[in-house]
Design a protein around this motif. Structure first.
Motif, PDB file in Angstrom:
ATOM      1  N   LYS A 107       0.836  -1.216   0.000  1.00  0.00           N
ATOM      2  CA  LYS A 107       0.000   0.000   0.000  1.00  0.00           C
ATOM      3  C   LYS A 107       0.861   1.252   0.000  1.00  0.00           C
ATOM      4  CE  LYS A 107      -4.038  -2.367   1.879  1.00  0.00           C
ATOM      5  NZ  LYS A 107      -3.498  -3.747   2.041  1.00  0.00           N
ATOM      6  N   ASN A 144      -1.848   3.242  -2.688  1.00  0.00           N
ATOM      7  CA  ASN A 144      -2.867   4.104  -2.084  1.00  0.00           C
ATOM      8  C   ASN A 144      -3.040   5.370  -2.933  1.00  0.00           C
ATOM      9  OD1 ASN A 144      -4.078   6.166  -0.372  1.00  0.00           O
ATOM     10  ND2 ASN A 144      -3.738   4.767   1.330  1.00  0.00           N
ATOM     11  N   PRO A 145      -4.286   5.718  -3.296  1.00  0.00           N
ATOM     12  CA  PRO A 145      -4.501   6.818  -4.253  1.00  0.00           C
ATOM     13  C   PRO A 145      -4.599   8.210  -3.649  1.00  0.00           C
ATOM     14  CG  PRO A 145      -6.597   5.818  -3.731  1.00  0.00           C
ATOM     15  CD  PRO A 145      -5.544   5.067  -2.927  1.00  0.00           C
ATOM     16  N   LEU A 169      -6.020   1.014  -4.287  1.00  0.00           N
ATOM     17  CA  LEU A 169      -7.094   0.914  -3.302  1.00  0.00           C
ATOM     18  C   LEU A 169      -8.295   1.722  -3.768  1.00  0.00           C
ATOM     19  CD1 LEU A 169      -5.180   1.466   0.069  1.00  0.00           C
ATOM     20  CD2 LEU A 169      -5.636  -0.675  -1.144  1.00  0.00           C
TER      21      LEU A 169
END
Lengths: 301, 301
Positions: A107, A144-145, A169
């Motif tokens: 992540k 993770n955006p 994600l």
């Protein structure tokens, strides 16, 4: 010939095994079978890391040829420090040698050249003097955006240059996921906006299987949202956590698949690697049975 | 006596040094002074990691007593694999021994026990047989909020139990940050909702300085938003990236501070560690001058 697209290698692996299981490797010291904890006195982190590697490799052997995808969770290896990261490297290398597609579940997320540093480490390697020196060498990475466009693009570019994949994600499986992901933006929840951005990026790198090299993490614990996202993101591979110990059942994950049984990999970690008490000598057959049960369960979805 | 709250230790360090500089350690092989790259043939990752540690420690020595806070960027150390993570450990330990407050910039984020594993590694250590075995042992950690409540709470609980701090990403400094962070939710941008959640959590653990142990990352590249967040989050420490090479100036970061000059630490990484050409023999004095310039610049804000 090995396909050049991650999406196609993933499709091939799922077809070859006849199931879409992702074997999550989340080693925990207290849960390890007793033989791996047979250390005199208090263990050091180096000893714990060695035990994590040995246990993980035994699990990889037990699932070999049966399960297409393996996903080590970086957090538990990081918990053993540098020695743990060496164990993670060993697990990823062994999984690749055994023919698994690998997802490094870390992540990661950062901006610009920092994002590139994470992506280089995850994929082809850190370029020193122009030559990439491999670090994790995984087939794909979870990202993770939250940091936005220029935090995701370095991951996309680095993945594409080395023919690897990403899982961004979108809608996570945890009970508190909605705190920000469900906030209403123009009449639709935030995660749909993230999902639509992922769909656009996925279209930039489609394999011959019809899916892109850029996938999405979508939890099994929200079946309605899973079905909705499947419809809205028809060319995006889904990595689906939450099956098994987090409460998701085969019926819950069924909407994640297309009519050919492609488009999703269903992760189970504890359910496949720790389906026994730590002192149970029959832990290996417990793992084999758990894998067979999950294969049958998903087949009857 | 050392204060029990991270917020108070941070306040003390800023008061003692008379400035709020955070020295970002983002080592890059190509930028290192020549003496650290004097290796026969192509370097291995282990050699690069050793060079990163040696360079970082020299920088820590040059800034010692002048600068209160140090922030190593995990990505560049991870880029050297397990040896790089060992170098990161060395840098964090050395910084603590020299009296710096440390921020591990790893932007971690995951759910439930996985989040706890990251937090244990960052702070007091991984509990094996009940005893915590230290890994990074940092004073604070950067955390990504996208996964929501039960992704952040394990970090908060673990930080509180070991008297450490967190900096949650609220508004990042990159040009594409707005892609999701600026999305309109009930008339205010998403980042404000995240900021308000951070404010609530910060209030649960206030030090005698008036700030909580839970801070926010707010970029210097958005001065208006920085001022607005300062007003809305009066008890939240800000970690402010984007000063210097990312374009933020002293006037841009001024709104981050309270009337006592507390409440914010201003990060500079490349601007302080690489203010010279790699072959410049006077690189040490270039670093010292860059620190002095930044101290003066912030004092005249």
């Amino acid at each position: 010939m090995t396909p050049l697209h991650f999406a196609d290698r993933l499709s091939d692996a799922v077809r070859r095994c006849g199931n879409a299981i992702c074997l999550g490797i989340d080693p925990r010291w207290e849960s390890l079978p007793r033989q791996f904890r047979a250390i005199a006195g208090e263990p050091t982190l180096a000893q714990v890391a060695d035990a994590f590697a040995a246990f993980s490799i035994r699990v990889l052997e037990l699932a070999r040829g049966k399960v297409p995808v393996v996903k080590p969770q970086a957090a538990f290896f990081e918990g053993c420090g540098p020695d743990g990261m060496r164990a993670l490297q060993t697990v990823l290398r062994t999984a690749t040698e055994m023919g698994y597609q690998t997802i490094l579940d870390a992540k990661r997320g950062d901006i610009a050249s920092t994002a590139t540093a994470y992506a280089d480490a995850a994929f082809a390697g850190t370029p020193i003097g122009g030559k990439p020196l491999p670090v994790w060498n995984a087939d794909s990475l979870t990202v993770n955006p939250y940091l936005g466009r220029d935090a995701i693009e370095p991951f996309i570019q680095t993945a594409r240059a080395s023919q690897r994949g990403l899982f961004i994600l979108v809608r996570t499986s945890n009970p508190g996921a909605g705190m920000f992901q469900d906030l209403d933006v123009d009449g639709v929840p935030l995660y749909r906006h993230v999902g639509e951005a992922v769909a656009k990026w996925a279209d930039e790198s489609l394999g011959s299987c019809g899916y892109g090299d850029l996938g999405a993490v979508v939890g099994a614990t929200h079946p309605t949202e899973l079905a909705e996202l499947r419809r809205l993101l028809p060319r995006v591979w889904f990595l689906v956590p939450g099956y098994g110990s987090q409460g998701g059942a085969a019926a819950d994950v069924a909407p994640a698949f297309d009519s050919q049984g492609l488009g999703a990999v269903i992760n189970s970690s504890r359910g496949l690697t720790f389906p026994y008490k730590p002192d149970d000598p029959a832990w290996e057959s417990a793992i084999t049975q758990a894998i067979d049960r999950m294969i049958a369960d998903l087949a009857n979805r």
